[in-house]
Design a protein around this motif. Structure first.
Motif, PDB file in Angstrom:
ATOM      1  N   HIS B 239       0.854  -1.189   0.000  1.00  0.00           N
ATOM      2  CA  HIS B 239       0.000   0.000   0.000  1.00  0.00           C
ATOM      3  C   HIS B 239       0.892   1.242   0.000  1.00  0.00           C
ATOM      4  O   HIS B 239       1.966   1.231   0.578  1.00  0.00           O
ATOM      5  N   HIS B 241       0.511   5.869  -0.472  1.00  0.00           N
ATOM      6  CA  HIS B 241      -0.256   7.026  -0.919  1.00  0.00           C
ATOM      7  C   HIS B 241       0.422   7.547  -2.177  1.00  0.00           C
ATOM      8  O   HIS B 241       1.548   8.037  -2.137  1.00  0.00           O
ATOM      9  N   SER B 289      -5.153  11.146  -5.803  1.00  0.00           N
ATOM     10  CA  SER B 289      -4.652   9.829  -5.410  1.00  0.00           C
ATOM     11  C   SER B 289      -5.263   8.744  -6.279  1.00  0.00           C
ATOM     12  O   SER B 289      -4.618   7.731  -6.562  1.00  0.00           O
ATOM     13  N   ARG B 293      -2.942   5.888  -8.308  1.00  0.00           N
ATOM     14  CA  ARG B 293      -3.065   4.425  -8.370  1.00  0.00           C
ATOM     15  C   ARG B 293      -3.220   3.949  -9.808  1.00  0.00           C
ATOM     16  O   ARG B 293      -2.627   2.962 -10.237  1.00  0.00           O
ATOM     17  N   ARG B 294      -4.018   4.696 -10.563  1.00  0.00           N
ATOM     18  CA  ARG B 294      -4.300   4.275 -11.937  1.00  0.00           C
ATOM     19  C   ARG B 294      -3.042   4.313 -12.809  1.00  0.00           C
ATOM     20  O   ARG B 294      -2.768   3.382 -13.565  1.00  0.00           O
ATOM     21  N   PRO B 364       3.348   7.967 -11.283  1.00  0.00           N
ATOM     22  CA  PRO B 364       2.876   7.902  -9.902  1.00  0.00           C
ATOM     23  C   PRO B 364       3.886   8.589  -8.973  1.00  0.00           C
ATOM     24  O   PRO B 364       5.074   8.292  -9.034  1.00  0.00           O
TER      25      PRO B 364
END
Lengths: 370, 434
Positions: B239, B241, B289, B293-294, B364
């Motif tokens: 995980h 951010h 955010s 992720r995408r 990202p």
């Protein structure tokens, strides 16, 4: 081939672009809020923003992008360079820093030199007492015409530069807008609101909060205005009341001049101390000589004026009077070319910012949570 | 013993590892109890402050308007917001966070931190967060000054290599290594977002496309040492951010200004020219955010936002200007994709106003990682059985995955750091005095 001016403006634009996107410093002063309204950051915008900057240095210490970060944002220095550029551009002429200092020194020494050459030694070095004593050394006509030439030329030049600067930054404003904003701008000038750091104080010497520079600048500003008032009071006493200088201790010209001179000298000493002790990292080194020159001229004028007051009934009066007039001459001949240009241009920038504030003061919908 | 590390025979009562908000709060809070404190920061003085340098606001509960925040934001409301964002959050820590958040602005102000009055009107409206005057770097400056004034010994460019129960640590400065015995250690060194090999372990080759938005000193070394010494893990290494940032952003420390935008009103294409769609159509701050992720899931961790003239105008001023292409063929050539297929995609889904096309390439941007150590509400590091590890405390982003493991709410990271930094500093000092 880009000119040095283009490079200075492009660099300020590059840095200010980071500020417009970041916005973290918006609470410090009007510069960032004004930049927010001008995201295009044209050359005229930068000339305006640079003169709006009071050089409190808070944004340097708060900056997450200052060197050694790759973005190398060093706004106080970048805007100091644009300020100097703007003065040169609208005044039309700017001597080198050394030339400016030399001009100030030459003007200061010119009057004592002329006095030695033209005034008989037995008059110059004699003790004169009572009304008319000053004019016994330097004839009134010479003083009045000399002053008129020394003052009107530079002040006229500055006025023309101000008009040209306003055309660049305020051409799109209307008379009523200006009139409505003048009280706001005046308040900003007399309170130095932009040196409050949004309530936190300034970073005068390092990243510690400080109000010292603001207080010192208040002393200089009000001391300066009191000495101007003393001069006007002296002229009034001469023409309206028929009195002749030197005036008694308890008289408007002497009380105003003494208070002003002491305040000016104390303020200049404090500013010089702060400048001397300050972390040089946020500064543009090439702009420093002009700042020191102005402090030296103001300090010399205040000190020689006070010395003249104390020693006016001694044989030193003649040369002190000449020296004091020399420092006043130095102030005026360097006026359009030195750091003193910050005052008229900052006043206009504050006026322009006040107009913008009024235009955007209308209530608007709440934006979303960030 | 290296010259940079004091060698007066014994270590400090409290050794704080890290230099960000949690570390500064822990050091100040511990020092104010009278404990001797070292703050050991891997960063040089010019880059001090960890990721707090890039912070802007803190989410705090309050019962009524103050000079710094309007309206009201009840403790229960903050707690509910946090629980909704992360249903798996540790309820005890969450409650402590929400309760203590009320006192954060007052306490930080007492340490010299300045907040921005909301009446000045230069802020976005927010009843949930207080804004730092001048941002996180100004806060770090104020706290570092206070820490030094109180007598905290600050060691920069010094890495904490090992920590062990009982307060033993191994420090490394430029001149060499040194063992230090403190009575307690407070670990405030954050996540491992600057550690490329660890990121690659966690995220696979997608990690090669990541841009670290914050400090390059977040190596996760102390986090690893604590986990190796038996601290219970919390959250997941996989995980993080993430937000979408401009692909031209610097490798570290890009902060707020590199954040990309325009995805919602442009067409986003992956490296191979395939559209990347946002089924959620978020428009609030969550969009950043979501796109992080995408784009992380795209091949090579790269995507391109295609905008028309109207889209660029809506974008406003950017640190990185979009690249402009006169026609679709030039765009295809620049992106290295098949022109005919690109033309078809643009005709079907592209913004209506082009060409010309304006391109922003995005990657990202990692803000913090999601693996931490489990602590109790006083910041005591817990082992896998739930028992405190003697002499070891942790605060800030190194334990934040216990409460911020879900959707990120703005201003919560700094609040976690301030609340638990102070708590852990005080608890460590009590432990040292006991």
């Amino acid at each position: 081939m880009p000119t040095p001016d283009t490079m200075i403006l492009d660099e300020a634009r590059r840095q200010m672009t980071v500020c417009v996107v970041c916005k973290y410093c918006n609470g410090y002063c009007d510069v960032f809020r004004a930049a927010d309204r001008r995201p295009a950051l044209s050359d005229a915008d930068l000339l305006f923003l640079a003169n709006l900057c009071h050089h409190c240095r808070n944004c340097w210490y708060a900056c997450q992008y200052r060197p050694p970060h790759a973005f190398a944002v060093a706004l106080p220095a970048a805007l100091a360079r644009v300020r100097v550029l703007s003065w040169r551009r609208f005044v039309g002429l700017r001597p080198s820093p050394g030339g400016l200092a030399g001009l100030a020194l030459a003007a200061t020494l010119l009057v004592p030199l002329l006095a030695v050459l033209l005034v008989p030694a037995e008059t110059l070095f004699a003790t004169h007492r009572g009304p008319g004593a000053f004019h016994a050394v330097i004839p009134r006509d010479a003083m009045v015409w000399g002053a008129a030439l020394a003052i009107l030329g530079p002040v006229g030049w500055v006025a023309v530069a101000m008009v040209r600067f306003w055309r660049a930054i305020g051409a799109d404003t209307s008379g009523p807008q200006v009139a409505a904003a003048v009280p706001l701008a005046l308040r900003d000038i007399v309170t130095l609101r932009n040196l409050s750091g949004g309530g936190a104080g300034c970073n005068d010497r390092d990243d510690a909060a400080s109000g010292a520079r603001r207080r010192a600048h208040h002393l200089v500003l009000w001391g300066f205005l009191l000495t101007v008032a003393a001069t006007l009071a002296a002229a009034g006493a001469h023409h309206l009341l028929g009195m002749r200088a030197p005036y008694p201790w308890i008289s408007a010209p002497v009380l105003l001049g003494t208070t002003g001179g002491v305040a000016l000298l104390a303020g200049v000493a404090a500013l010089a101390w702060i400048k001397h002790r300050a972390d040089p990292a946020p500064e543009a080194p090439e702009t420093r000589t002009a700042e020191w020159t102005l402090l030296a001229v103001l300090g010399a004028a205040a000190a020689s004026g006070l010395a003249l007051l104390v020693l006016r009934e001694t044989a030193a009066m003649g040369m002190l009077l000449a020296l004091h007039l020399g420092t006043v001459l130095a102030f005026f001949v360097t006026l359009p070319f030195g750091k003193m240009m910050h005052a008229p241009f900052r006043a206009l920038a504050l006026l322009r910012a006040a107009i913008d504030r009024q235009e955007t003061a209308r209530p608007h919908a709440r934006p979303q949570d960030p | 013993m290296p010259a940079a590390i004091p060698s007066d025979g014994h270590g400090p009562d409290i050794l704080v590892a890290g230099g960000g908000l949690a570390a500064l709060c822990a050091a100040i809070a511990a020092r104010r109890t009278g404990a001797s404190v070292w703050l050991v920061d891997a960063a040089p003085d010019t880059l001090r402050g960890g990721n707090a340098r890039h912070g802007r606001n803190l989410r705090v509960a309050h019962d009524g308007p103050t000079a710094h925040v309007p309206d009201r934001y009840a403790v229960t409301e903050l707690e509910a917001d946090l629980r909704r964002a992360d249903p798996g959050a540790d309820p005890q820590l969450l409650h402590r966070l929400a309760m203590d958040s009320r006192d954060v602005p007052r306490w930080l102000a007492a340490q010299g931190v300045a907040f921005q009055p909301h009446a000045a009107g230069a802020l976005p409206y927010s009843r949930r967060t207080v804004f730092l005057l001048g941002g996180g770097t100004a806060m770090v400056n104020a706290l570092a000054r206070t820490a030094r004034r109180l007598g905290v010994r600050v060691l920069h460019e010094t890495t904490v290599e090992e920590v062990a129960p009982g307060g033993h640590a191994v420090l490394r400065a430029r001149e060499g290594r040194a063992e230090v015995c403190a009575r307690a250690i407070v670990a405030c060194t954050g996540g491992f977002q600057a550690n490329r090999p660890w990121l690659r372990d966690a995220f696979g080759c997608a990690a090669d496309g990541f841009v670290n938005r914050g400090t390059p000193y977040a190596t996760g070394r102390v986090l690893r040492a604590l986990l190796d010494r038996g601290a219970a893990p919390v959250g997941h290494a996989t995980h993080a951010h993430l937000v979408a940032v401009d692909a031209r952003a610097p490798a570290d420390d890009g902060g707020i200004v590199t954040r990309a935008d325009g995805m919602a009103w442009g067409l986003v294409l992956d490296r191979d020219g395939r559209p990347v769609r946002d089924a959620t159509h978020e428009t609030g701050s969550a969009r950043y955010s979501g796109w992080g992720r995408r784009v992380a899931a795209c091949p090579g961790g790269l995507a391109h936002v295609i905008l028309d003239n109207a889209g660029v105008a809506r974008l406003g001023r950017r640190v990185y200007a979009p690249r402009t292409m006169a026609d679709t063929d030039t765009l295809a050539q620049t992106l290295g994709v098949d022109p005919a297929r690109l033309a078809a995609t643009l005709a079907r889904e592209g913004p209506a106003g082009g060409p010309p096309w304006h391109v922003l390439s995005i990657r990202p941007g990692i803000t913090f990682t999601g693996l931490g150590v489990r602590v109790d509400p006083d910041g005591r590091v817990l082992d896998r059985c739930g028992a405190p590890v003697p002499g070891l405390f942790a605060a800030g982003m190194i334990m934040a995955p216990a409460v911020l493991g879900g959707r990120y709410l703005s201003g919560t990271a700094l609040t976690v750091c301030a609340v638990f930094g102070r708590r852990a500093g005080e608890a460590a000092a009590r432990h040292a005095h006991a």
